[in-house]
Design a protein around this motif. Structure first.
Motif, PDB file in Angstrom:
ATOM      1  N   HIS A 384       0.820  -1.196   0.000  1.00 21.46           N
ATOM      2  CA  HIS A 384       0.000   0.000   0.000  1.00 21.46           C
ATOM      3  C   HIS A 384       0.867   1.265   0.000  1.00 21.46           C
ATOM      4  O   HIS A 384       1.913   1.312   0.656  1.00 21.46           O
ATOM      5  CB  HIS A 384      -0.919   0.010   1.232  1.00 21.46           C
ATOM      6  CG  HIS A 384      -2.140  -0.833   1.044  1.00 21.46           C
ATOM      7  ND1 HIS A 384      -2.131  -2.071   0.457  1.00 21.46           N
ATOM      8  CD2 HIS A 384      -3.446  -0.591   1.369  1.00 21.46           C
ATOM      9  CE1 HIS A 384      -3.316  -2.593   0.451  1.00 21.46           C
ATOM     10  NE2 HIS A 384      -4.173  -1.675   1.005  1.00 21.46           N
ATOM     11  N   THR A 385       0.309   2.252  -0.777  1.00 22.62           N
ATOM     12  CA  THR A 385       0.971   3.558  -0.834  1.00 22.62           C
ATOM     13  C   THR A 385       0.519   4.364   0.370  1.00 22.62           C
ATOM     14  O   THR A 385      -0.353   3.941   1.165  1.00 22.62           O
ATOM     15  CB  THR A 385       0.581   4.293  -2.119  1.00 22.62           C
ATOM     16  OG1 THR A 385      -0.843   4.552  -2.085  1.00 22.62           O
ATOM     17  CG2 THR A 385       0.938   3.496  -3.353  1.00 22.62           C
ATOM     18  N   ASP A 386       1.087   5.562   0.464  1.00 16.94           N
ATOM     19  CA  ASP A 386       0.727   6.400   1.596  1.00 16.94           C
ATOM     20  C   ASP A 386      -0.746   6.754   1.553  1.00 16.94           C
ATOM     21  O   ASP A 386      -1.432   6.762   2.600  1.00 16.94           O
ATOM     22  CB  ASP A 386       1.566   7.687   1.570  1.00 16.94           C
ATOM     23  CG  ASP A 386       3.032   7.396   1.871  1.00 16.94           C
ATOM     24  OD1 ASP A 386       3.296   6.285   2.432  1.00 16.94           O
ATOM     25  OD2 ASP A 386       3.879   8.235   1.603  1.00 16.94           O
ATOM     26  N   HIS A 387      -1.223   7.063   0.354  1.00 19.72           N
ATOM     27  CA  HIS A 387      -2.631   7.411   0.259  1.00 19.72           C
ATOM     28  C   HIS A 387      -3.521   6.234   0.657  1.00 19.72           C
ATOM     29  O   HIS A 387      -4.535   6.396   1.361  1.00 19.72           O
ATOM     30  CB  HIS A 387      -2.948   7.842  -1.195  1.00 19.72           C
ATOM     31  CG  HIS A 387      -2.325   9.150  -1.562  1.00 19.72           C
ATOM     32  ND1 HIS A 387      -1.030   9.271  -2.045  1.00 19.72           N
ATOM     33  CD2 HIS A 387      -2.814  10.458  -1.508  1.00 19.72           C
ATOM     34  CE1 HIS A 387      -0.734  10.541  -2.279  1.00 19.72           C
ATOM     35  NE2 HIS A 387      -1.821  11.306  -1.956  1.00 19.72           N
ATOM     36  N   GLU A 388      -3.106   5.052   0.173  1.00 19.87           N
ATOM     37  CA  GLU A 388      -3.906   3.843   0.493  1.00 19.87           C
ATOM     38  C   GLU A 388      -3.838   3.536   1.995  1.00 19.87           C
ATOM     39  O   GLU A 388      -4.832   3.103   2.596  1.00 19.87           O
ATOM     40  CB  GLU A 388      -3.384   2.646  -0.312  1.00 19.87           C
ATOM     41  CG  GLU A 388      -3.663   2.782  -1.796  1.00 19.87           C
ATOM     42  CD  GLU A 388      -2.977   1.718  -2.617  1.00 19.87           C
ATOM     43  OE1 GLU A 388      -3.411   1.447  -3.737  1.00 19.87           O
ATOM     44  OE2 GLU A 388      -1.986   1.080  -2.096  1.00 19.87           O
ATOM     45  N   VAL A 390      -3.383   5.737   4.394  1.00 15.16           N
ATOM     46  CA  VAL A 390      -4.193   6.698   5.139  1.00 15.16           C
ATOM     47  C   VAL A 390      -5.669   6.385   4.970  1.00 15.16           C
ATOM     48  O   VAL A 390      -6.476   6.540   5.882  1.00 15.16           O
ATOM     49  CB  VAL A 390      -3.850   8.142   4.668  1.00 15.16           C
ATOM     50  CG1 VAL A 390      -4.812   9.148   5.291  1.00 15.16           C
ATOM     51  CG2 VAL A 390      -2.434   8.496   5.001  1.00 15.16           C
ATOM     52  N   ALA A 391      -6.011   5.953   3.770  1.00 15.84           N
ATOM     53  CA  ALA A 391      -7.432   5.633   3.511  1.00 15.84           C
ATOM     54  C   ALA A 391      -7.932   4.503   4.434  1.00 15.84           C
ATOM     55  O   ALA A 391      -9.079   4.511   4.894  1.00 15.84           O
ATOM     56  CB  ALA A 391      -7.606   5.252   2.062  1.00 15.84           C
ATOM     57  N   LEU A 392      -7.084   3.522   4.708  1.00 19.75           N
ATOM     58  CA  LEU A 392      -7.483   2.414   5.605  1.00 19.75           C
ATOM     59  C   LEU A 392      -7.603   2.889   7.050  1.00 19.75           C
ATOM     60  O   LEU A 392      -8.412   2.363   7.831  1.00 19.75           O
ATOM     61  CB  LEU A 392      -6.468   1.277   5.517  1.00 19.75           C
ATOM     62  CG  LEU A 392      -6.493   0.428   4.230  1.00 19.75           C
ATOM     63  CD1 LEU A 392      -5.358  -0.571   4.246  1.00 19.75           C
ATOM     64  CD2 LEU A 392      -7.835  -0.306   4.101  1.00 19.75           C
ATOM     65  N   GLY A 393      -6.834   3.847   7.410  1.00 20.08           N
ATOM     66  CA  GLY A 393      -6.881   4.354   8.773  1.00 20.08           C
ATOM     67  C   GLY A 393      -6.426   3.293   9.801  1.00 20.08           C
ATOM     68  O   GLY A 393      -5.494   2.531   9.546  1.00 20.08           O
TER      69      GLY A 393
END
Length: 769
Positions: A384-388, A390-393
């Motif tokens: 997972h990328t940083d955006h992914e 963060v999206a998972l939390g």
């Protein structure tokens, strides 16, 4: 020529072994002393010349015939030429010498032997006083005078003589006449049973013509005549053996030495043989009757023995069946118990396994959940990328924490132990089985079993009884396991029963404990297998233990309010009529009747316990049949009324009808005087105890009114009760207590903290205030 003994000639044509079976073999060791056999002719000539040898008569022998002589050895095992075999009835042959009896003597054991043989046996024994019977080995005391004093068996001697004559008469060939000088008158044709001679026909005719001899009985020489010879032949005259008396017949009896004597011996004290023989016959008949009675008893005893043997066999079969059935039942019970325990064990095992399986499933499920979260987390971290990210939390961390928290709340150790505890107590069971059951030839007997006690039965104290089990023969029965039951039963109206606690010691002894709850007469019952033991049932008195009485902690208010003192019913009413009362004071109940004293009506009323008026005695005054404030009334064993008349200082005794019988006057000086008698009681001896309120003591009088003694330093005794053992309980109204005295009048206990107690009753100790 040397005398030859017991000859008989056998024809060679006869089977020798067959002859042996029917012959009594008689040793004639003297006949063949040399190793070389004696020629048969020599022996036969000797036998012919000696027609009678040792009491055995021999027929003439034809020396020209083909004959063979047989001698019997002592061992009876071997026959050889030159040994003689004599055919003799066994009962006339002496056991010691194997020869016909000669002067047979009969021992006390009733066995007979030759007199000469007995002398030899005595010589062998080494003592002249004792002889052992060769047949039964009984020890015989030899009388003074030796064998000659031992009774002769004359009848047996006669049988030997008859046997000899039978042999003589029954021999083959012609017999010569014993009466002729040369035997020229012809052969013998008859035998004289009196003179014991073979007679030819002329001599026989001479006998019949002779006035003296014609009555003598003759028999022919045929075999039929021989059969009756014993019954008609008369014994040879018994002649005296004393020197110079040889020709004298034995016709008298010398009682001191118990000998037959002739008339030449009459300087001794003698008796007629006939009378002595009669006396002996009478004694023998009595002995025979006794012997027959004993024989009958022995026969019955043998029959009883046989029956007992049959019963033993039956008992054995029954016992075998009982033992077999008992152990089959035990085996069945053990097998059933085994199945039950195995089933319980299997249930525990299944339960444990189920719990472990469930726990395992829960742990696996949590392990899978954690594994899934762990894989996902690792994958996300790698991909997972940083955006992914963060999206998972915090979704995955939160889920993982929740799973880990679940794990924390679950035990990670097995929720079941591996233990399956088995408690069998096999040692104690094996020990019990090792002594289980008993087989004895005697049964325990309740009637022989006994009990005893070393203590006194007291109320609310343990009373111990010990019992020993005995057999019917009075021997100790060494085993336990019997059904022993015991109880202590009160004889009072309530009939309370106290069961006994039985302890089996396993050795035939038992301990029984009771804790009686009431005093007085009881009955003790002890049973064994449903039957009373010795001295059961028996009377037992339970004593009160006054030393345990303490100050009362409860007062019953008889006016109401307390259930314990609740009024049940009322008898009578106030007044002076029949069945009415004016200050009733004393009450005595016996059976279904009661007597009541009335202080102000100066009388005594008799009523039923239901309150029905029956009778009244007395009126106000100081004379006979009058009372002045009577206090107490009691009834003695002979149903006399005893009344304490307080104001007149006297005790009055009346009969059932109220007739005045006796007055005990207290208004006198001296030790027997008293003032204001209140309470009355009778001791076990029937003596009257008077509680003298005004004298502060107890006075004792006999039933006839004679003064006995005084006891007690008491303050205002108003009432007295005496128990079955003679203990007195005195109510001290002015001392505010109860005092207990032993039968000798010694004070043993005091119960205080009472308030003017007026009366006492001894069923249970109840104090009225």
């Amino acid at each position: 020529m040397e005398e030859r003994r017991h000859p008989v000639v056998e024809n060679e044509s006869v089977n020798a072994s067959q002859k042996q079976e029917h012959a009594t073999l008689v040793p004639v060791e003297r006949l063949l002393e040399a190793e070389v056999p004696i020629p048969s002719d020599t022996i036969l000539k000797s036998l012919v010349e000696h027609k009678v040898t040792r009491g055995i008569h021999v027929a003439p022998i034809d020396l020209q015939s083909n004959t063979k002589i047989i001698l019997a050895t002592r061992s009876h095992k071997k026959l050889k030429e030159g040994v003689i075999c004599a055919q003799l009835p066994p009962h006339i042959t002496c056991q010691l010498c194997s020869k016909p009896y000669k002067e047979p003597r009969i021992l006390p054991c009733l066995h007979s032997f030759c007199g000469q043989c007995l002398n030899k046996e005595i010589d062998k024994s080494g003592t002249k006083q004792k002889l052992e019977c060769p047949t039964c080995q009984r020890s015989i005391t030899v009388p003074e005078g030796g064998v000659n004093i031992i009774p002769q068996n004359l009848h047996l001697g006669f049988e030997v003589e008859v046997a000899g004559y039978k042999s003589k008469i029954g021999s083959d060939g012609e017999k010569s006449c014993d009466a002729c000088i040369d035997g020229s008158m012809g052969p013998a044709v008859v035998f004289c049973c009196t003179c014991h001679h073979l007679l030819c026909k002329p001599c026989h005719d001479h006998h019949k013509r002779n006035k003296i001899l014609h009555q003598q009985q003759m028999v022919g020489l045929d075999k039929e005549s021989l059969k009756v010879l014993s019954s008609i032949m008369k014994p040879t005259e018994r002649l005296c053996s004393q020197p110079h008396h040889e020709k004298q017949e034995l016709k008298l009896y010398y009682g001191t030495s118990q000998l037959l004597i002739c008339r030449e011996c009459t300087f001794h004290r003698i008796a007629d043989i006939g009378s002595i023989a009669t006396a002996h016959r009478d004694a023998m008949r009595k002995a025979l009757v006794c012997a027959q009675e004993v024989t009958s008893k022995l026969t019955r005893a043998i029959d009883a023995n046989d029956k007992m043997a049959e019963q033993v066999e039956t008992s054995t079969k029954n016992a075998t069946l009982i033992i077999t059935e008992a152990f089959e039942l035990l085996h069945q019970t053990i097998e059933e118990r085994k199945k039950t325990l195995l089933s319980e064990m299997e249930a525990i095992s299944v339960s444990k396994k189920a719990a472990l399986t469930l726990q395992k499933e829960q742990l696996i499920k949590m392990q899978d959940e954690i594994g899934h979260c762990t894989e996902m987390t690792s994958l996300i971290l790698q991909t997972h990328t940083d955006h992914e990210m963060v999206a998972l939390g915090d979704l995955l961390p939160t889920e993982l924490k929740a799973i880990l928290k679940k794990v924390e709340n679950v035990s990670l150790t097995p929720n079941q132990s591996s233990d399956i505890h088995v408690s069998l107590h096999t040692d104690s069971l094996i020990k019990e089985l090792s002594i289980f059951g008993h087989v004895m030839d005697l049964l325990p007997s309740p009637s022989q079993s006994m009990w005893y006690s070393e203590s006194v039965a007291k109320v609310k104290e343990m009373y111990c009884v010990k019992m020993e089990t005995m057999t019917s023969k009075g021997e100790r029965y060494p085993y336990g396991g019997l059904q022993v039951r015991a109880e202590l039963r009160s004889k009072s109206h309530d009939g309370a029963v106290v069961p006994g606690k039985v302890e089996d010691h396993g050795d035939g002894t038992y301990t029984i404990n009771f804790t009686p709850q009431t005093a007085g007469p009881h009955q003790l019952l002890i049973t064994m297998d449903g039957q009373h033991v010795q001295k059961s049932p028996c009377d037992l008195h339970v004593r009160r233990e006054y030393s345990t009485l303490c100050n009362p902690d409860q007062v019953i208010n008889c006016s109401g309010g307390s259930s314990a003192g609740q009024q049940k019913r009322t008898i009578g009413s106030s007044g002076s009529g029949d069945g009415q009362f004016n200050r009733p004071h004393g009450l005595f109940i016996k059976g279904d009747e009661m007597h009541v004293t009335e202080y102000d009506n100066h009388r005594i009323q008799k009523l039923t316990t239901g309150g029905q008026f029956l009778q009244k005695f007395g009126n106000h005054g100081s004379g006979q049949e009058q009372f002045n404030s009577p206090i107490s009334v009691i009834v003695d064993q002979i149903v006399r009324l005893i009344v304490s008349d307080s104001i007149t200082h006297r005790v009055v005794i009346l009969d059932q009808a109220g007739t005045w019988l006796l007055t005990i006057n207290g208004s006198v000086s001296g030790s027997h005087g008293f003032q204001h008698p209140y309470g009355l009681a009778l001791d076990p001896q029937g003596n009257i105890h008077v509680a003298a309120y005004g004298s502060n003591c107890i006075k004792v009088f006999t039933p006839e009114g004679t003064y006995v003694r005084s006891y007690g330093d008491v303050k205002g005794p108003s009432e007295i009760e005496i128990d079955e053992e003679g203990y007195s309980i005195v109510n001290e109204m002015n001392g505010n207590c109860l005092s207990i005295f032993d039968p000798q009048g010694n004070k043993i206990h005091t119960v205080g903290n009472l308030n003017k107690p007026r009366g006492v009753m001894l069923l249970r100790v109840v104090v009225c205030m």
